[in-house]
Design a protein around this motif. Structure first.
Motif, PDB file in Angstrom:
ATOM      1  N   GLU A   1       1.799 -10.924  -2.052  1.00 63.95           N
ATOM      2  CA  GLU A   1       2.092 -10.877  -0.726  1.00 63.95           C
ATOM      3  C   GLU A   1       3.040 -11.827  -0.193  1.00 63.95           C
ATOM      4  O   GLU A   1       3.988 -11.783   0.436  1.00 63.95           O
ATOM      5  CB  GLU A   1       0.656 -10.846  -0.247  1.00 63.95           C
ATOM      6  CG  GLU A   1       0.002  -9.657  -0.600  1.00 63.95           C
ATOM      7  CD  GLU A   1      -1.681 -10.064   0.096  1.00 63.95           C
ATOM      8  OE1 GLU A   1      -2.519  -8.944   0.277  1.00 63.95           O
ATOM      9  OE2 GLU A   1      -1.678 -10.863   0.584  1.00 63.95           O
TER      10      GLU A   1
ATOM     11  N   LEU B   1      -1.488  -8.783   6.909  1.00 62.37           N
ATOM     12  CA  LEU B   1      -0.179  -9.649   6.906  1.00 62.37           C
ATOM     13  C   LEU B   1       0.730  -9.786   8.318  1.00 62.37           C
ATOM     14  O   LEU B   1       1.614 -10.602   8.210  1.00 62.37           O
ATOM     15  CB  LEU B   1       0.579  -9.187   5.525  1.00 62.37           C
ATOM     16  CG  LEU B   1       0.280  -9.135   4.333  1.00 62.37           C
ATOM     17  CD1 LEU B   1       1.236  -8.634   3.360  1.00 62.37           C
ATOM     18  CD2 LEU B   1       0.129 -10.710   3.916  1.00 62.37           C
TER      19      LEU B   1
ATOM     20  N   TYR C   1       0.705  -4.969  -5.299  1.00 67.27           N
ATOM     21  CA  TYR C   1       1.306  -6.310  -4.952  1.00 67.27           C
ATOM     22  C   TYR C   1       1.131  -7.118  -6.258  1.00 67.27           C
ATOM     23  O   TYR C   1       1.992  -8.024  -6.541  1.00 67.27           O
ATOM     24  CB  TYR C   1       0.392  -6.914  -3.940  1.00 67.27           C
ATOM     25  CG  TYR C   1       0.891  -6.515  -2.783  1.00 67.27           C
ATOM     26  CD1 TYR C   1       1.880  -7.135  -2.184  1.00 67.27           C
ATOM     27  CD2 TYR C   1       0.049  -5.486  -2.025  1.00 67.27           C
ATOM     28  CE1 TYR C   1       2.253  -6.803  -0.721  1.00 67.27           C
ATOM     29  CE2 TYR C   1       0.561  -5.266  -0.521  1.00 67.27           C
ATOM     30  CZ  TYR C   1       1.615  -6.079  -0.033  1.00 67.27           C
ATOM     31  OH  TYR C   1       2.081  -5.744   1.163  1.00 67.27           O
TER      32      TYR C   1
END
Length: 434
Positions: A53, A130, A262
């Motif tokens: 991330e 996020l 990810y």
């Protein structure tokens, strides 16, 4: 033998290119080592998924920042290198234009990223959590773009010794910030460290730039307008090249997210860190190369001599760290932690091998720029980047390789072909065949 060595040593000491190269490297080595150590600690503290991330957000920021610079870093280097002796009256105008345009473009893009952070997180990243981290560091883009323009200006003045000192301070801060803030605040801490380090870098560069820029603007409005057109004309294809590279880097990350997860982004980000280490010295020398090629772009023999020397330097400074890191890769992988252990080894090996071809290609990219052949370079890079994306996509949809492995294999194949083609075309241009 002793006299020959002494003569060689004297020649090197008297070489302006050698002196600039030395100061471009000195201090940057420590800075990069500290930054790498900090990045490894961040990767270990966050783990493969969250580091993925972090890598995705960082890649997005870098892509936006590269586009917002509009190629003005290299433009500043070339124009100041050419003007400082031939027409010093233009220097302040060049500095104002390059930093001003960078500030405006990066400001607009940073605001857009902040406003559309929810869309980016929900739709593109498919990770709604996020949104706050993206907004947190959206204005990193402004300081990164300004730093790029400032480095271009300082390089044009051959201020490589000053930049080495600055980069040492920045590297120490990057390591300290990354370790402390990530330890206490996880992903948000790592991103705040990224932002604080960039602000500090921008401030130090700005203070250094002021030492070289004359207080008064010595050009009239008509000449300033003509200079603006000239800079924009030169920068446009360079900006398109950097924008294309940024877009390609970002799209490949998105491909990994869409076809894998990810974790694969984390694996690729870890491998990319070590590729960046190998390309560190050639990367540092890019502004040195452009400065000296631009200063001698009317002297074909000296221009060619600089290219040959630089290719040799790049090859040596790439192959030596490549061999060292390749032989130590098992130990390196182990340092990242268990979540990286099974797959990172061979992804890292392939990624490292690509750096040899990238390093030599970068010399020719600076050579094209120094003789105002930016559109040739844009066409070549456009073809290269499209093929890298296409190759990665085909590997992924046909399940030939895993996510990160698909990307590094595609990149290796295309980079080899790109080097052969760019060498052939440049030699034909030099001989007047194109």
């Amino acid at each position: 033998m002793k006299s020959r060595f002494k003569a060689f040593y004297t020649k090197v000491r008297q070489s302006k290119f050698a002196q600039d190269s030395f100061w471009a490297l000195f201090g940057n080595v420590l800075a990069k080592a500290m930054s790498l150590l900090g990045a490894i600690i961040v990767a270990r503290l966050l783990g493969k998924e969250i580091f993925g991330e972090f890598g995705t957000i960082r890649s997005t920021l870098i892509s936006v920042a590269m586009f917002s610079t509009f190629g003005l870093g290299y433009t500043a280097t070339k124009f100041i290198a050419e003007s400082k002796d031939r027409n010093p009256n233009l220097i302040k105008g060049i500095a104002i234009l390059t930093m001003g345009i960078s500030l405006v473009l990066s400001g607009i893009l940073a605001i857009l990223l902040f406003v559309f952070a929810k869309y980016v997180s929900d739709v593109i990243f498919e990770a709604p959590h996020l949104v706050t981290p993206v907004r947190l560091v959206s204005f990193w883009v402004i300081f990164s773009a300004l730093t790029t323009a400032q480095i271009g200006i300082l390089s044009g003045f051959n201020a490589f010794k000053s930049m080495a000192r600055i980069n040492t301070y920045v590297g120490i801060l990057a390591f300290t910030n990354s370790f402390i803030l990530t330890y206490f605040f996880d992903l948000n801490g790592a991103l705040i460290a990224l932002l604080c380090t960039q602000i500090f870098n921008c401030y130090l560069n700005y203070m250094e730039v002021q030492k070289f820029i004359p207080a008064a603007n010595l050009v009239g409005s008509a000449e300033f307008k003509a200079l603006s057109k000239k800079i924009l004309k030169f920068s446009t294809p360079v900006a398109m090249q950097e924008g294309l590279y940024a877009l390609t880097s970002w799209l490949t990350i998105i491909l990994l997210l869409k076809f894998s997860d990810y974790g694969e982004v984390g694996l690729y980000s870890a491998a990319a860190q070590w590729s960046a280490i190998i390309l560190f010295i050639p990367g540092i020398l890019r502004n040195v190369i452009l400065t000296h090629l631009s200063e001698n772009n009317k002297d074909l023999l000296k221009h060619t001599e600089i290219i040959r020397k630089t290719i040799l330097i790049n090859l040596v400074t790439t192959v030596i760290p490549f061999i060292g890191i390749y032989l130590l890769r098992h130990w390196i992988v182990g340092f990242y932690g268990e979540s990286y252990k099974d797959e990172l080894d061979y992804i890292l090996a392939i990624s490292l091998f690509s750096t040899i071809f990238i390093s030599i290609s970068n010399v020719y990219a600076q050579a094209f720029m120094s003789i105002d052949k930016n559109w040739y370079m844009f066409g070549l890079r456009f073809t290269r980047d499209v093929l890298i994306i296409t190759g990665t996509y085909l590997f992924l949809i046909n399940n030939i390789y895993s996510g990160a492995l698909s990307l590094v294999v595609s990149n290796l194949i295309i980079q080899i072909c790109f080097l052969v083609i760019i060498m052939f075309i440049y030699n034909n241009i030099k001989l007047g065949h194109v």
